[in-house]
Design a protein around this motif. Structure first.
Motif, PDB file in Angstrom:
ATOM      1  N   VAL A  39      20.450  16.938  44.163  1.00  6.91           N
ATOM      2  CA  VAL A  39      19.995  17.057  45.555  1.00  6.91           C
ATOM      3  C   VAL A  39      20.077  18.523  46.010  1.00  6.91           C
ATOM      4  O   VAL A  39      19.156  19.050  46.641  1.00  6.91           O
ATOM      5  N   LEU A  40      21.185  19.175  45.652  1.00  5.22           N
ATOM      6  CA  LEU A  40      21.348  20.581  46.035  1.00  5.22           C
ATOM      7  C   LEU A  40      20.282  21.450  45.371  1.00  5.22           C
ATOM      8  O   LEU A  40      19.782  22.411  45.957  1.00  5.22           O
ATOM      9  N   ALA A  41      19.922  21.079  44.148  1.00  5.38           N
ATOM     10  CA  ALA A  41      18.892  21.846  43.431  1.00  5.38           C
ATOM     11  C   ALA A  41      17.556  21.742  44.168  1.00  5.38           C
ATOM     12  O   ALA A  41      16.846  22.733  44.342  1.00  5.38           O
ATOM     13  N   ARG A  42      17.236  20.542  44.630  1.00  5.66           N
ATOM     14  CA  ARG A  42      15.968  20.367  45.363  1.00  5.66           C
ATOM     15  C   ARG A  42      15.996  21.163  46.673  1.00  5.66           C
ATOM     16  O   ARG A  42      15.003  21.729  47.091  1.00  5.66           O
ATOM     17  N   TYR A  43      17.162  21.215  47.293  1.00  6.07           N
ATOM     18  CA  TYR A  43      17.273  21.970  48.546  1.00  6.07           C
ATOM     19  C   TYR A  43      17.123  23.479  48.276  1.00  6.07           C
ATOM     20  O   TYR A  43      16.473  24.194  49.045  1.00  6.07           O
ATOM     21  N   ALA A  44      17.719  23.932  47.174  1.00  3.57           N
ATOM     22  CA  ALA A  44      17.582  25.364  46.831  1.00  3.57           C
ATOM     23  C   ALA A  44      16.108  25.710  46.641  1.00  3.57           C
ATOM     24  O   ALA A  44      15.643  26.768  47.091  1.00  3.57           O
ATOM     25  N   VAL A  45      15.367  24.807  46.000  1.00  2.00           N
ATOM     26  CA  VAL A  45      13.933  25.047  45.787  1.00  2.00           C
ATOM     27  C   VAL A  45      13.225  25.093  47.148  1.00  2.00           C
ATOM     28  O   VAL A  45      12.393  25.969  47.406  1.00  2.00           O
ATOM     29  N   TRP A  46      13.576  24.167  48.034  1.00  2.00           N
ATOM     30  CA  TRP A  46      12.971  24.162  49.382  1.00  2.00           C
ATOM     31  C   TRP A  46      13.257  25.494  50.092  1.00  2.00           C
ATOM     32  O   TRP A  46      12.362  26.089  50.691  1.00  2.00           O
ATOM     33  N   LEU A  47      14.496  25.966  49.995  1.00  6.12           N
ATOM     34  CA  LEU A  47      14.852  27.234  50.658  1.00  6.12           C
ATOM     35  C   LEU A  47      13.998  28.376  50.109  1.00  6.12           C
ATOM     36  O   LEU A  47      13.491  29.206  50.860  1.00  6.12           O
ATOM     37  N   GLY A  48      13.827  28.384  48.790  1.00  6.19           N
ATOM     38  CA  GLY A  48      13.019  29.434  48.162  1.00  6.19           C
ATOM     39  C   GLY A  48      11.575  29.379  48.642  1.00  6.19           C
ATOM     40  O   GLY A  48      10.969  30.415  48.948  1.00  6.19           O
ATOM     41  N   GLY A  73      14.759  21.084  56.524  1.00  2.00           N
ATOM     42  CA  GLY A  73      14.554  21.314  55.091  1.00  2.00           C
ATOM     43  C   GLY A  73      15.420  20.396  54.242  1.00  2.00           C
ATOM     44  O   GLY A  73      14.979  19.880  53.210  1.00  2.00           O
ATOM     45  N   TRP A  74      16.650  20.197  54.679  1.00  2.00           N
ATOM     46  CA  TRP A  74      17.571  19.302  53.946  1.00  2.00           C
ATOM     47  C   TRP A  74      16.963  17.905  53.851  1.00  2.00           C
ATOM     48  O   TRP A  74      16.903  17.312  52.777  1.00  2.00           O
ATOM     49  N   LEU A  75      16.479  17.420  54.978  1.00  2.00           N
ATOM     50  CA  LEU A  75      15.924  16.057  55.003  1.00  2.00           C
ATOM     51  C   LEU A  75      14.565  16.018  54.292  1.00  2.00           C
ATOM     52  O   LEU A  75      14.281  15.087  53.529  1.00  2.00           O
ATOM     53  N   ASP A  76      13.730  17.056  54.494  1.00  2.00           N
ATOM     54  CA  ASP A  76      12.418  17.098  53.833  1.00  2.00           C
ATOM     55  C   ASP A  76      12.534  17.162  52.315  1.00  2.00           C
ATOM     56  O   ASP A  76      11.643  16.739  51.594  1.00  2.00           O
ATOM     57  N   SER A  77      13.629  17.738  51.846  1.00  2.00           N
ATOM     58  CA  SER A  77      13.767  17.829  50.388  1.00  2.00           C
ATOM     59  C   SER A  77      14.327  16.532  49.801  1.00  2.00           C
ATOM     60  O   SER A  77      14.657  16.474  48.620  1.00  2.00           O
ATOM     61  N   GLY A  78      14.442  15.513  50.616  1.00  2.00           N
ATOM     62  CA  GLY A  78      14.808  14.183  50.111  1.00  2.00           C
ATOM     63  C   GLY A  78      16.296  13.918  50.086  1.00  2.00           C
ATOM     64  O   GLY A  78      16.746  12.940  49.490  1.00  2.00           O
ATOM     65  N   ALA A  79      17.065  14.768  50.741  1.00  2.00           N
ATOM     66  CA  ALA A  79      18.530  14.597  50.722  1.00  2.00           C
ATOM     67  C   ALA A  79      18.945  13.512  51.717  1.00  2.00           C
ATOM     68  O   ALA A  79      18.264  13.292  52.722  1.00  2.00           O
ATOM     69  N   PRO A  80      20.058  12.841  51.463  1.00  2.00           N
ATOM     70  CA  PRO A  80      20.523  11.814  52.401  1.00  2.00           C
ATOM     71  C   PRO A  80      21.104  12.424  53.679  1.00  2.00           C
ATOM     72  O   PRO A  80      21.367  13.628  53.731  1.00  2.00           O
TER      73      PRO A  80
END
Ligand code: NAD
Length: 512
Positions: free
Chosen positions: A67-76, A191-198
Motif C-alpha cells: 500500500v505504501l508503495a502505491r502511495y509513493a508512486v502516487w506522490l511521484g 492521494g492516500w485514498l485514491d491510491s487504494g489505501a484503506p
C-alpha cells in the motif's frame, strides 16, 4: 480604590469553526478553503481509525508495504500538483518547494525495504544456562491510533515523515496539520485514498482545541513544533499517560575551522540559513569562525547572499515568511542586535511593499548577549561570530538550551569528527549541513529542549509506534513448574544457591 472589572469573563468563540480561508503569504491572494473540524468530532474520527486499524495490523508488514508503495508512486506522479499548492499555501520559492516530495518518497522507499525486518519478532537468548529451556521472543505490536500534530514549515515533509512511519508500523494515523497550512494535507489524504489505501489515515483540521482532542484520543502522540508547545503537549498527554515523541525547536551552530574549504563552508552556511527563508528546524542559526579565516568567510557569505533572488514560486531561491508573527520575531532579533552593536552586512530592514517578506540578513559583531545568537529566530538571519580557538567555538556552540544538530567544516575530517563528538546535539554534519535528514538508516532526534525520542530513521523510527510484547514459551515441558509452591524451602534454597553461583561467575571474573 477598588478596580472595577471592565469586561466580564467571556469565552471568545474559536476562529477555527465552520469554514476558513487560507491566504498566500507572498501575495495575499486566496490559496483555498478548509473545513475546520469540530473538536467534539475528533473522538468519532479516532474511533473509526481504531476499527480500521485492526485489519491494517493484520495485513502484516508485507501487505502494508504494498500500500505504501502505491502511495509513493502516487506522490511521484502528483508532485507538480502538490508543489503548486504548497507554494500557494506557504509562499515558498519553487526551489524550496521542490525538496519535500522527493524526501518523502526516499523515506517511504527506505521503510518499504526495511519494515519487514525491523518489525519482525526478535528471538532473545537466555541470559543464564538454566533459562535455556525458555524461548524468548519480543513482538512489536502497533499502537492502534497515532496522533500526529504538525507545524507549517514543511506541510508535506513534516506530516508524512511521521505518518508514513506510523502507518508502516501498523498504526492508524490521525493527522492534525498546522492551522496555517491545512490545504496540502487535504491533497495528501486524497492521494492516500485514491491510491487504494484503506481508511487508516484521517485529518483533524484546526488549532489548539483540535490538537488537544487529538492528544486525548490517541495512543501515541508525535508532535513537531516549538519547544513551548511541546511542553503543553506533554502535559496534556500525561493526563492519560499517553507516550509522546517531541521534535522541537533548534538553534543549530556551525563551526568553521582554520583549514576549512571556505567557499564550500560559506555556500553551505548561506543555504543552511536561508533555505525555506530560514524557517527550518535544522537551519544554520549561528556561525563560529576561527579568526584567521573569518574575513575570507564573511566576504564569501555576503557574495553568495547577494545572488539570492527573492519571491515565491519559480525564478526565485528565497521565498516569503509564513506570516506577520514570523516576520516580527526576525525583525526583533535583528533590531535588538543592531542596537547592541551588531552590523548588518546584507538586509537588516523589512522592505516596503506587500507580502510577508524579510531580506536575507547577515549579521556580524554579534555575541551571546543578543537574542539572535541564543533564541530560535526561524527566519532568514545568519549571525557570524569570530572565535579565537576551537575550544571557544565548542563552548559557545554548546552554550544553548537547544541541541538539535550542528555542522563542522574542516579539511581534516578526523579533527572535525573529534570536534563533533564534543557537541551536545542529536546530529553533526561534517563539511555539509542538514544532510543527516537524508540518512534514513540513522535516528534523527534533538537533545535538550530540541526534543525527546527519535523522530524517524532506522528500526527505531518504526518501533517507536509499537508496544513491545514479550512472549516466553517453553522449549520443552521438562522441568515445568519447578519453581512453584510444591518445592520445600530446602529444595528452593538449593536451587537458589545454584542459580546465584552461576549468576556470580561473570561478576567475580569482572571484579578481579
Ligand atoms: P507551534 O508549536 O506553534 O505549532 C505546532 C502545532 O501545534 C500546530 O499544529 C499547532 O496547531 C499545534 N498547537 C498549538 N498550540 C497547541 C497546544 N496548546 N497544544 C497542542 N497543540 C498545539 O509550531 P509552529 O510555529 O507550527 O512550527 C515552528 C516550530 O516547529 C519551530 O520551533 C521549529 O523549530 C519547530 N520544528 C521542529 C522540527 C524538528 O524536526 N525538530 C521540524 C519542524 C519544525
Amino acid at each position: 480604590m477598588e478596580i472595577m472589572k471592565a469586561t466580564p469573563d467571556v469565552q471568545l468563540p474559536s476562529p477555527f469553526t465552520g469554514t476558513g480561508t487560507i491566504k498566500n503569504p507572498a501575495t495575499g491572494s486566496i490559496a483555498g478553503e478548509v473545513r475546520w473540524t469540530d473538536p467534539a468530532d475528533v473522538s468519532h474520527l479516532a474511533a473509526g481509525l481504531r476499527t480500521a486499524q485492526k485489519e491494517w495490523e493484520a495485513r502484516g508488514p508485507k501487505g502494508r508495504a504494498k500500500v505504501l508503495a502505491r502511495y509513493a508512486v502516487w506522490l511521484g506522479e502528483h508532485r507538480a500538483e502538490i508543489e503548486k499548492l504548497l507554494i500557494a499555501e506557504t509562499g515558498k520559492s519553487a526551489v524550496d518547494a521542490a525538496q519535500e516530495v522527493p524526501l518523502i518518497i526516499m523515506i517511504t522507499s527506505y521503510y518499504i525495504k526495511t519494515m519487514e525486518k525491523a518489525l519482525a519478532p526478535e528471538s532473545r537468548p537466555a541470559s543464564l544456562p538454566f533459562l535455556a529451556i525458555k524461548k524468548i521472543t519480543v513482538h512489536y505490536r502497533p499502537r492502534p491510533v497515532t496522533g500526529i500534530i504538525a507545524p507549517w514549515n514543511y506541510p508535506v515533509a513534516n506530516a508524512l515523515m511521521d505518518a508514513i512511519a506510523a502507518l508502516a508500523a501498523g498504526s492508524a494515523v490521525l493527522l492534525k496539520p498546522s492551522e496555517r497550512t491545512p490545504l496540502t494535507a487535504e491533497l495528501l489524504l486524497r492521494g492516500w485514498l485514491d491510491s487504494g489505501a484503506p481508511e487508516v489515515l484521517a485529518l483533524a483540521q484546526g488549532a489548539r482545541e483540535v490538537s488537544e482532542a487529538v492528544i486525548d484520543n490517541s495512543d501515541f502522540v508525535q508532535f513537531t513544533g516549538s519547544s513551548a508547545t511541546g511542553v503543553k503537549v506533554m502535559e496534556r498527554a500525561a493526563r492519560r499517560l499517553t507516550p509522546v515523541s517531541l521534535e522541537l525547536g533548534g538553534k543549530d551552530p556551525m563551526i568553521v575551522l582554520e583549514d576549512a574549504d571556505i567557499e564550500l563552508a560559506a555556500h553551505a552556511a548561506v543555504w543552511g540559513a536561508m533555505f525555506n527563508a530560514g524557517q527550518t528546524c535544522v537551519s544554520v542559526e549561528r556561525v563560529y569562525v576561527l579568526e584567521s579565516v573569518y574575513d575570507q568567510f564573511v566576504a564569501a557569505v555576503v557574495r553568495a547572499v547577494e545572488k539570492l533572488r527573492t519571491g515565491a514560486g519559480e525564478g526565485h531561491e528565497f521565498g516569503a515568511l509564513i506570516d506577520e508573527s514570523q516576520v516580527a520575531v526576525t525583525e526583533r532579533h535583528v533590531r535588538d542586535a543592531l542596537a547592541a552593536g551588531a552590523t548588518a552586512l546584507t538586509g537588516g530592514e523589512r522592505p516596503a511593499g506587500s507580502g510577508n517578506f524579510y531580506p536575507p540578513t547577515v549579521l556580524v559583531d554579534v555575541d551571546h548577549s543578543m537574542a539572535c545568537m541564543t533564541e530560535e529566530t526561524f527566519g532568514p538571519t545568519l549571525p557570524i561570530m569570530k572565535v579565537a580557538s576551537v575550544d571557544e567555538a565548542i563552548r559557545l556552540a554548546n552554550d544553548s538550551e537547544y541541541g538539535l544538530s550542528a555542522a563542522v567544516f574542516s579539511r581534516d575530517v578526523e579533527h572535525a569528527k573529534a570536534v563533533a563528538v564534543q557537541l551536545d546535539c542529536g546530529a553533526v554534519n561534517i563539511n555539509d549541513v542538514i544532510s543527516n535528514l537524508m540518512c534514513t538508516t540513522a535516528p534523527m532526534g534533538g537533545w535538550k529542549t530540541s526534543g525527546m525520542g527519535v523522530r524517524f530513521g532506522g528500526a527505531e523510527g518504526l518501533r517507536k509506534y509499537c508496544k513491545q510484547e514479550v512472549v516466553v514459551a517453553p522449549r520443552t515441558n521438562l522441568g515445568a513448574g519447578g519453581n512453584y509452591y510444591n518445592n520445600s524451602l530446602k529444595t528452593l534454597n538449593r536451587m537458589n544457591a545454584i542459580m546465584t553461583k552461576l549468576a556470580l561467575i561473570g561478576p567475580r571474573r569482572s571484579a578481579k
